[in-house]
Design a protein around this motif. Structure first.
Motif, PDB file in Angstrom:
ATOM      1  N   ARG A 101      12.801 -65.372 -94.765  1.00  0.00           N
ATOM      2  CA  ARG A 101      12.802 -66.341 -95.860  1.00  0.00           C
ATOM      3  C   ARG A 101      11.913 -67.504 -95.492  1.00  0.00           C
ATOM      4  O   ARG A 101      11.957 -68.006 -94.377  1.00  0.00           O
ATOM      5  N   LYS A 102      11.118 -67.824 -96.407  1.00  0.00           N
ATOM      6  CA  LYS A 102      10.225 -68.947 -96.160  1.00  0.00           C
ATOM      7  C   LYS A 102      10.921 -70.202 -96.634  1.00  0.00           C
ATOM      8  O   LYS A 102      11.432 -70.242 -97.744  1.00  0.00           O
ATOM      9  N   ILE A 103      10.974 -71.145 -95.776  1.00  0.00           N
ATOM     10  CA  ILE A 103      11.627 -72.391 -96.165  1.00  0.00           C
ATOM     11  C   ILE A 103      10.582 -73.478 -96.261  1.00  0.00           C
ATOM     12  O   ILE A 103       9.849 -73.736 -95.290  1.00  0.00           O
ATOM     13  N   THR A 104      10.487 -73.959 -97.418  1.00  0.00           N
ATOM     14  CA  THR A 104       9.493 -75.020 -97.594  1.00  0.00           C
ATOM     15  C   THR A 104      10.126 -76.371 -97.278  1.00  0.00           C
ATOM     16  O   THR A 104      11.244 -76.656 -97.673  1.00  0.00           O
ATOM     17  N   VAL A 105       9.382 -77.072 -96.553  1.00  0.00           N
ATOM     18  CA  VAL A 105       9.873 -78.389 -96.156  1.00  0.00           C
ATOM     19  C   VAL A 105       9.466 -79.394 -97.227  1.00  0.00           C
ATOM     20  O   VAL A 105       8.285 -79.483 -97.588  1.00  0.00           O
ATOM     21  N   LYS A 106      10.481 -79.988 -97.749  1.00  0.00           N
ATOM     22  CA  LYS A 106      10.188 -80.958 -98.810  1.00  0.00           C
ATOM     23  C   LYS A 106      10.043 -82.345 -98.220  1.00  0.00           C
ATOM     24  O   LYS A 106      10.626 -82.668 -97.188  1.00  0.00           O
ATOM     25  N   GLU A 107       9.274 -83.038 -98.907  1.00  0.00           N
ATOM     26  CA  GLU A 107       9.092 -84.433 -98.491  1.00  0.00           C
ATOM     27  C   GLU A 107      10.254 -85.257 -98.999  1.00  0.00           C
ATOM     28  O   GLU A 107      10.797 -84.987-100.064  1.00  0.00           O
ATOM     29  N   GLY A 108      10.640 -86.187 -98.258  1.00  0.00           N
ATOM     30  CA  GLY A 108      11.669 -87.027 -98.843  1.00  0.00           C
ATOM     31  C   GLY A 108      12.461 -87.823 -97.839  1.00  0.00           C
ATOM     32  O   GLY A 108      12.622 -87.528 -96.708  1.00  0.00           O
TER      33      GLY A 108
END
Lengths: 133, 152
Positions: free
Chosen positions: A126-133
């Motif tokens: 699973r690709k986990i996208t790192v969100k900005e925040g």
């Protein structure tokens, strides 16, 4: 690849502790097994086995392949040269829990069995996208 | 010290013991060779063939799993049968990871000398479930003839 010379590979006879009920030798089919992102694919050479005579069984994560050949009624033929033996095929593999056993697909063509075993959803990368925040 | 006559020594007693020893060693080597769970059909050429005959035909069989009749070239010239072809394995793509790779692909050529004269015009070949069967009818002159005994 195109100019590659074919390497002769001997048919491997299986030495089973239990005697088979059929009076034919048992051979270990040559296999390729590869893993892609979402499936494990097994390709096995079983010359002489038709699609009706192959059985694939999965029990307790153990995959069992069986192929039975139909012996030709060639009683009147006299053997002059024998370089390979003719017989049934048998091979077992231990599968991890990573296979979605309900979705396994099999096809048999020209004496080659192809088994596509999709991976269970839990093990798919699973690709986990790192969100900005 | 015990004195023994030289020929009573177990290893030098008999003439030719050296040859016996060599023979034993050779036998051991050969039994090792065959004893590794291999069949006695070791040939090292591809494809391995089985040849048989009945009164009318000669049969040549070969196991060529995954091949198509189009990938095969069979020719007969006199009493020589030539099998030529290429076994192409389906490419799985570059992103896959191989766990086992036992199947072989590549080009091959096999030449066989047939035991009797055949009729080259009537040769048939069949391909089913990865097994090739070539039927080569024997030439009329080598067919067995039945001779009727007449009462005179």
């Amino acid at each position: 690849m195109a100019e590659k010379e074919m390497q002769a590979r001997e048919k491997m006879e299986m030495k089973s502790p239990a005697e088979g009920t059929r009076d034919v030798p048992m051979y270990i089919p040559a296999v390729d097994i590869y893993e892609s992102e979402d499936a494990l694919v097994l390709v096995a050479d079983m010359p002489g086995v038709g699609s009706d005579n192959v059985s694939i069984e999965i029990r307790d994560n153990q995959l069992t392949l069986r192929g039975t050949i139909q012996l030709e009624p060639g009683d009147k033929e006299r053997l002059l040269l024998q370089e390979y033996g003719v017989g049934d095929y048998f091979r077992e593999f231990a599968l991890g829990r990573t296979i979605d056993q309900a979705k396994i697909e099999a096809s048999m063509k020209d004496g080659v069995l192809t088994l596509t075993m999709p991976k269970a959803d839990i093990v798919k990368p699973r690709k986990i996208t790192v969100k900005e925040g | 010290m015990a004195l023994i006559r030289w020929y009573e020594h177990p290893e030098v007693a008999r003439p030719g013991w050296e040859l016996d020893r060599l023979q034993k060693e050779m036998n051991r080597l050969f039994s090792d060779f065959w004893g590794r769970g291999m069949s006695p059909f070791r040939v090292g050429v591809y494809p391995a063939v089985n040849v048989s005959e009945d009164t009318k035909n000669i049969y040549v069989r070969a196991e060529l799993p995954g091949m198509k009749p189009d990938d095969l070239e069979i020719s007969v010239e006199g009493d020589t049968l030539t099998l030529r072809g290429e076994r192409k394995l389906a490419q799985a793509g570059e992103t896959v990871n191989y766990h086992r790779r036992e199947r072989e692909g590549g080009r091959f050529r096999r030449v066989l000398t047939l035991p009797t004269k055949i009729d080259p015009g009537a040769v048939d070949a069949f391909f089913k479930d990865g097994v090739l069967k070539i039927v080569l009818p024997k030439a009329p002159e080598v067919m067995p003839k039945q001779i009727q005994v007449k009462t005179s």
